[in-house]
Design a protein around this motif. Structure first.
Motif, PDB file in Angstrom:
ATOM      1  N   VAL A 119     -14.634  -0.105   0.393  1.00 14.81           N
ATOM      2  CA  VAL A 119     -14.412   0.699   1.660  1.00 14.81           C
ATOM      3  C   VAL A 119     -13.300   0.286   2.273  1.00 14.81           C
ATOM      4  CG1 VAL A 119     -15.531   0.832   3.961  1.00 14.81           C
ATOM      5  CG2 VAL A 119     -17.028   0.647   1.752  1.00 14.81           C
ATOM      6  N   ARG A 120     -12.819  -1.022   2.490  1.00 13.09           N
ATOM      7  CA  ARG A 120     -11.403  -1.377   2.735  1.00 13.09           C
ATOM      8  C   ARG A 120     -10.310  -0.581   2.295  1.00 13.09           C
ATOM      9  NH1 ARG A 120     -13.415  -7.125   3.067  1.00 13.09           N
ATOM     10  NH2 ARG A 120     -14.298  -7.295   5.433  1.00 13.09           N
ATOM     11  N   ILE A 130     -10.297   2.983   3.543  1.00 15.13           N
ATOM     12  CA  ILE A 130      -9.708   3.053   5.070  1.00 15.13           C
ATOM     13  C   ILE A 130      -8.264   2.992   4.915  1.00 15.13           C
ATOM     14  CG2 ILE A 130      -9.603   1.713   7.172  1.00 15.13           C
ATOM     15  CD1 ILE A 130     -12.388   0.657   6.537  1.00 15.13           C
ATOM     16  N   LEU A 143      -5.768   6.108   6.203  1.00 17.13           N
ATOM     17  CA  LEU A 143      -5.137   5.975   7.352  1.00 17.13           C
ATOM     18  C   LEU A 143      -3.486   6.398   7.100  1.00 17.13           C
ATOM     19  CD1 LEU A 143      -5.989   2.665   8.857  1.00 17.13           C
ATOM     20  CD2 LEU A 143      -6.400   5.035   9.943  1.00 17.13           C
ATOM     21  N   VAL A 182     -10.377   8.573  11.110  1.00 19.83           N
ATOM     22  CA  VAL A 182     -10.712   6.987  10.641  1.00 19.83           C
ATOM     23  C   VAL A 182      -9.929   6.226  11.667  1.00 19.83           C
ATOM     24  CG1 VAL A 182     -10.525   5.322   8.961  1.00 19.83           C
ATOM     25  CG2 VAL A 182     -11.139   7.321   8.340  1.00 19.83           C
ATOM     26  N   HIS A 192     -12.088   5.916  15.034  1.00 16.42           N
ATOM     27  CA  HIS A 192     -13.700   5.503  15.094  1.00 16.42           C
ATOM     28  C   HIS A 192     -13.752   3.857  15.436  1.00 16.42           C
ATOM     29  CE1 HIS A 192     -17.642   5.393  13.906  1.00 16.42           C
ATOM     30  NE2 HIS A 192     -17.812   6.765  13.860  1.00 16.42           N
ATOM     31  N   VAL A 222     -16.962  -1.496   8.891  1.00 15.62           N
ATOM     32  CA  VAL A 222     -17.297  -1.120   7.282  1.00 15.62           C
ATOM     33  C   VAL A 222     -18.624  -1.145   6.876  1.00 15.62           C
ATOM     34  CG1 VAL A 222     -14.924  -1.999   6.562  1.00 15.62           C
ATOM     35  CG2 VAL A 222     -16.945  -3.382   6.725  1.00 15.62           C
ATOM     36  N   PHE A 238     -19.557   5.133  10.631  1.00 18.91           N
ATOM     37  CA  PHE A 238     -18.056   5.009  10.213  1.00 18.91           C
ATOM     38  C   PHE A 238     -17.974   5.357   8.740  1.00 18.91           C
ATOM     39  CE2 PHE A 238     -14.799   2.622   8.074  1.00 18.91           C
ATOM     40  CZ  PHE A 238     -13.773   3.043   8.884  1.00 18.91           C
ATOM     41  N   LEU A 291     -15.526   8.014   7.150  1.00 18.70           N
ATOM     42  CA  LEU A 291     -14.409   7.799   5.991  1.00 18.70           C
ATOM     43  C   LEU A 291     -14.712   8.599   4.893  1.00 18.70           C
ATOM     44  CD1 LEU A 291     -12.415   6.022   4.852  1.00 18.70           C
ATOM     45  CD2 LEU A 291     -14.161   4.411   4.058  1.00 18.70           C
ATOM     46  N   GLY A 307      -1.913   1.166   3.271  1.00 17.33           N
ATOM     47  CA  GLY A 307      -2.150   0.872   4.442  1.00 17.33           C
ATOM     48  C   GLY A 307      -0.986  -0.003   5.215  1.00 17.33           C
ATOM     49  N   HIS A 346     -10.435  -3.978  10.260  1.00 11.78           N
ATOM     50  CA  HIS A 346     -11.231  -3.741   8.994  1.00 11.78           C
ATOM     51  C   HIS A 346     -11.120  -4.424   7.929  1.00 11.78           C
ATOM     52  CE1 HIS A 346     -13.101   0.063  10.710  1.00 11.78           C
ATOM     53  NE2 HIS A 346     -11.868   0.709  10.762  1.00 11.78           N
TER      54      HIS A 346
END
Length: 353
Positions: free
Chosen positions: A164-165, A168, A172, A207, A210, A214, A219, A223, A270, A296
């Motif tokens: 999930v991270r 993200i 982003l 994202v 929000h 996670v 959320f 995502l 990221g 996150h």
């Protein structure tokens, strides 16, 4: 007066919710993707085996194919195996490697693909690209957009949180990538597809803004939707421009220069995006992005994923060589090693204050 429109390559069905996997068979039948139930299902040997046991009773006409990994050879073997059957569609059930193999194989045998993602690690779950390891390293292969996308939030919640991270960070990075696209338009007159840019940017902004985390379904829904929209934006644009700029160049450079220590795709993208926003003088946006990454549990400094400052500087300097012909803030500034060092020092100071 004629009404001028265009057809957008997008899935026939996008089903993102808790429990979606339990309705897979009925969704495929109702949408006429597979009214006969004759499916070729690609799975991994790990988590895919457990999901097969769960889904097999509802898919009696399916043939199950275990995919060894995420290489071009694996995808070709899968396609060759599927040629022996007669199917309505291919289902890629798993993470990015399985789905990318299924994308390539389905294109090779001329069947539509249904992407059933078991994690949200990156935007490849709905993109028109299959990324596969080959003898030369790693290649990106153009494929049709999936005809269907099914994401069960119950399954996503049980996947390791690192996936999930990673998603993200990838989502982003759209914000930085679109800014690079706009820069290329301003400096070199590169044509921007406004719809593709809008979809990719808003996916990233959703994202970014929000307040959830996670472990929140609300959320995860945003995502997942953002990653799907990003994939569609690439289909509209005809390439990865809406989601790939300096952020991804830095990611590719880290992969190439330090292949044994590379972190996840989304972690590197990221970090690259936050630094790229700083380079273009967008201090407020860079700071906000760094804050959200921290929120996150994603890295904002290279040493948080095992790279020294010197290694990161080297990767930024090398990054433009990873995508010849792509113009981003890195190509625009054309910084020397010492200038990159100074810029990184300013970035580190800015987001630490």
């Amino acid at each position: 007066m004629p009404v001028l429109t265009r057809l957008i390559p997008s899935p026939v069905v996008v089903d993102i919710r808790a429990g979606a996997l339990d309705d897979l068979a009925s969704v495929l039948a109702d949408e006429r993707i597979s009214p006969s139930g004759k499916l070729a299902v690609a799975i991994s040997g790990g988590s895919g085996t457990a999901l097969r046991a769960r889904l097999a009773p509802a898919l009696p006409g399916a043939s199950w194919y275990e995919v060894g990994g995420g290489t071009l050879d694996d995808a070709i073997k899968l396609a060759d195996a599927m040629k022996k059957g007669h199917y309505d569609a291919v289902v890629g059930l798993g993470g990015g490697k399985i789905i990318d193999c299924a994308k390539f194989a389905s294109a090779r045998v001329g069947l539509p693909l249904v992407s059933v993602a078991t994690n949200l690690a990156h935007d490849g779950l709905c993109s028109p690209v299959a990324t596969l390891d080959n003898d030369a390293g790693r290649g990106s292969y153009g494929v049709p957009t999936p005809i269907g996308v099914v994401i069960d939030l119950d399954v996503i919640r049980h996947a390791p949180v690192r996936f999930v991270r990673s998603g993200i960070g990838d989502a982003l990075s759209n914000i930085s990538a679109v800014a690079d696209w706009e820069l290329a338009a301003q400096v070199h007159g590169e044509k921007i597809d406004g719809l593709a840019a809008a979809m990719a940017r808003q996916a990233g902004e959703a994202v970014l803004r929000h307040p959830g985390g996670v472990g929140d379904d609300a959320f995860l829904q945003v995502l997942a939707e953002g990653l799907v929209l990003t994939g569609i934006s690439m289909s509209i644009a005809g390439d990865s421009r809406p989601s790939s700029g300096a952020c991804h160049e830095i990611n590719h450079a880290l992969d190439l220069l330090y292949p044994q220590r590379a972190a996840s795709h989304g972690e590197q993208c990221g970090l690259g995006a936050a630094f790229a926003m700083h380079l273009r003088g967008a201090a407020e946006e860079s700071g906000l992005m760094a804050d959200v990454l921290r929120h996150h549990g994603l890295p904002v400094f290279p040493d948080e994923i095992g790279f020294s400052e010197a290694e990161f500087v080297r990767a930024v300097e090398f990054a433009p060589q990873t995508r010849p012909g792509r113009f981003t803030i890195l190509e625009h500034l054309d910084l020397t090693t010492d200038q990159i060092k100074d810029a990184y020092a300013d970035y580190a100071k800015a987001i630490s204050s």
